[in-house]
Design a protein around this motif. Sequence first.
Motif, mmCIF file in Angstrom:
data_model
loop_
_atom_site.group_PDB
_atom_site.id
_atom_site.type_symbol
_atom_site.label_atom_id
_atom_site.label_comp_id
_atom_site.label_asym_id
_atom_site.label_seq_id
_atom_site.Cartn_x
_atom_site.Cartn_y
_atom_site.Cartn_z
ATOM 1 N N MET A 95 21.493 30.310 75.631
ATOM 2 C CA MET A 95 21.382 29.552 74.393
ATOM 3 C C MET A 95 20.369 30.209 73.462
ATOM 4 O O MET A 95 20.590 30.279 72.274
ATOM 5 C CB MET A 95 20.993 28.112 74.752
ATOM 6 N N LEU A 133 26.499 24.429 68.812
ATOM 7 C CA LEU A 133 26.714 22.983 68.675
ATOM 8 C C LEU A 133 28.164 22.677 68.290
ATOM 9 O O LEU A 133 28.447 22.135 67.233
ATOM 10 C CB LEU A 133 25.729 22.383 67.675
ATOM 11 N N THR A 134 29.067 23.015 69.185
ATOM 12 C CA THR A 134 30.498 22.832 68.968
ATOM 13 C C THR A 134 30.962 21.471 69.489
ATOM 14 O O THR A 134 30.215 20.769 70.163
ATOM 15 C CB THR A 134 31.280 23.929 69.709
ATOM 16 N N ASP A 172 30.614 21.296 73.197
ATOM 17 C CA ASP A 172 29.212 21.013 73.550
ATOM 18 C C ASP A 172 28.931 19.521 73.491
ATOM 19 O O ASP A 172 28.318 18.954 74.403
ATOM 20 C CB ASP A 172 28.242 21.711 72.584
ATOM 21 N N THR A 215 30.684 17.642 76.270
ATOM 22 C CA THR A 215 29.991 17.879 77.541
ATOM 23 C C THR A 215 28.720 17.047 77.615
ATOM 24 O O THR A 215 28.420 16.456 78.662
ATOM 25 C CB THR A 215 29.673 19.375 77.709
ATOM 26 N N ASP A 216 27.957 16.974 76.532
ATOM 27 C CA ASP A 216 26.740 16.160 76.522
ATOM 28 C C ASP A 216 27.051 14.684 76.779
ATOM 29 O O ASP A 216 26.327 14.005 77.504
ATOM 30 C CB ASP A 216 25.989 16.319 75.199
ATOM 31 N N SER A 269 25.597 26.725 77.810
ATOM 32 C CA SER A 269 26.750 27.090 76.988
ATOM 33 C C SER A 269 26.663 28.562 76.612
ATOM 34 O O SER A 269 25.581 29.075 76.313
ATOM 35 C CB SER A 269 26.785 26.247 75.715
ATOM 36 N N GLU A 276 34.776 29.509 74.422
ATOM 37 C CA GLU A 276 33.454 29.000 74.820
ATOM 38 C C GLU A 276 33.490 28.617 76.294
ATOM 39 O O GLU A 276 34.481 28.074 76.783
ATOM 40 C CB GLU A 276 33.063 27.789 73.990
ATOM 41 N N ILE A 335 31.129 26.571 79.233
ATOM 42 C CA ILE A 335 29.993 25.679 79.470
ATOM 43 C C ILE A 335 29.898 25.421 80.968
ATOM 44 O O ILE A 335 30.876 25.016 81.596
ATOM 45 C CB ILE A 335 30.159 24.346 78.712
ATOM 46 N N GLY A 380 31.512 25.403 65.668
ATOM 47 C CA GLY A 380 30.120 24.981 65.694
ATOM 48 C C GLY A 380 29.574 24.478 64.375
ATOM 49 O O GLY A 380 30.171 24.673 63.314
#
Length: 191
Positions: free
Chosen positions: A1, A43-44, A47, A50-51, A69, A94, A96, A181
């Motif tokens: 990152m 910050l896609t 992402d 997943t968070d 990521s 991407e 992760i 992103g």
Amino acid sequence: MRKNCFLCISCLLLTILMSKVALAQKEEPVSKKHQIAVGVGLLTIPDVLTDISVIASDAVGQDVDEVRSSGAYSLSYRYFPNRQWGIGITGVFEKIDVHYTNPAAKSTFNTFAMLVNGQFNYIMKPRFDLYSRLGAGICNFNQTGGGNTNDNIFAFQVTAIGVRAGGVFNTFVEAGFGFEGLIHAGISLRL
């Protein structure tokens, strides 16, 4: 990152520097109609999803140790039939990784997105562009470990503002929302 943040910040600084040089030079007519670009985004949508799943995992007692990521790597081609409008296609990848501690496990999420996009140029000069972009397409979402899934989902990118600076070889920085992103930066080539 941190590597991706450094890359985005470097592209931003290079774009600012090249825009100063570009605006100071004599204007020539824009005759290049093709553009190839590579970039990285942070910050896609994957992402964010997943968070959200990590928060849900914590709620049910599955402790998350680390989320890593790769950043969203993109390759684009655009054609400009005139100075104001462009059309093109973008591929985005991407990866992760989510590491769990209780119980010990690892999940990997790979996303491959293909977007058809349109670009509107507010300013298109030989060495400086200010634009917005909108793209839509499909994303193959693949999860391994912790339950294997392979789904196709709707993919999009809304770029509110983008700045490109330089001549034939140039840099760009974009702010938007989607599979490329919130911050997307890179290099491009006009042909």
